[in-house]
Write a protein that holds these residues in place. Structure first.
Motif, PDB file in Angstrom:
ATOM      1  N   ASP A  37       0.817  -1.223   0.000  1.00  0.00           N
ATOM      2  CA  ASP A  37       0.000   0.000   0.000  1.00  0.00           C
ATOM      3  C   ASP A  37       0.850   1.271   0.000  1.00  0.00           C
ATOM      4  N   GLU A  38       2.153   1.109  -0.218  1.00  0.00           N
ATOM      5  CA  GLU A  38       3.094   2.236  -0.318  1.00  0.00           C
ATOM      6  C   GLU A  38       3.144   3.088   0.946  1.00  0.00           C
ATOM      7  N   GLY A  44      13.970   7.503   2.394  1.00  0.00           N
ATOM      8  CA  GLY A  44      13.153   8.596   1.869  1.00  0.00           C
ATOM      9  C   GLY A  44      12.352   8.285   0.627  1.00  0.00           C
ATOM     10  N   ARG A  45      12.499   7.091   0.081  1.00  0.00           N
ATOM     11  CA  ARG A  45      11.766   6.703  -1.132  1.00  0.00           C
ATOM     12  C   ARG A  45      10.772   5.595  -0.826  1.00  0.00           C
ATOM     13  N   VAL A  60      14.490   3.246   7.522  1.00  0.00           N
ATOM     14  CA  VAL A  60      13.146   2.836   7.116  1.00  0.00           C
ATOM     15  C   VAL A  60      12.143   3.633   7.935  1.00  0.00           C
ATOM     16  N   THR A  61      11.162   4.238   7.269  1.00  0.00           N
ATOM     17  CA  THR A  61      10.132   4.991   7.983  1.00  0.00           C
ATOM     18  C   THR A  61       8.749   4.421   7.676  1.00  0.00           C
ATOM     19  N   LEU A  62       7.896   4.486   8.705  1.00  0.00           N
ATOM     20  CA  LEU A  62       6.542   3.967   8.607  1.00  0.00           C
ATOM     21  C   LEU A  62       5.700   4.604   9.695  1.00  0.00           C
TER      22      LEU A  62
END
Length: 75
Positions: A37-38, A44-45, A60-62
């Motif tokens: 689901d992106e 950053g991508r 990694v970000t979420l």
């Protein structure tokens, strides 16, 4: 933003496994769904490859959380 340091013991870890072992998701299935689901970014991508290889130095970000992948702690 919650910042989590993850000490990588091998050469790499799959993105979906990283989300699970850091406790950001409750299951591997949820990790895969969020990646599809992106909702996950690597350096950053937006990343849509569920088993993308994450290595030392990557971020990694979420959903308000940031995982910084570090080398293993010597000792």
């Amino acid at each position: 933003m919650e910042k989590i340091a993850f000490a990588l013991t091998g050469e790499w870890i799959a993105l979906n496994d990283l989300l699970k072992v850091t406790g950001l998701v409750s299951s591997g299935g949820l990790a895969k769904a969020m990646i599809a689901d992106e909702q996950v970014k690597v350096d950053g991508r937006t990343e849509t490859r569920k088993t993308c290889k994450i290595r030392v130095g990557q971020v990694v970000t979420l959903e308000g959380a940031m995982v910084v992948v570090t080398p293993p702690v010597a000792g």
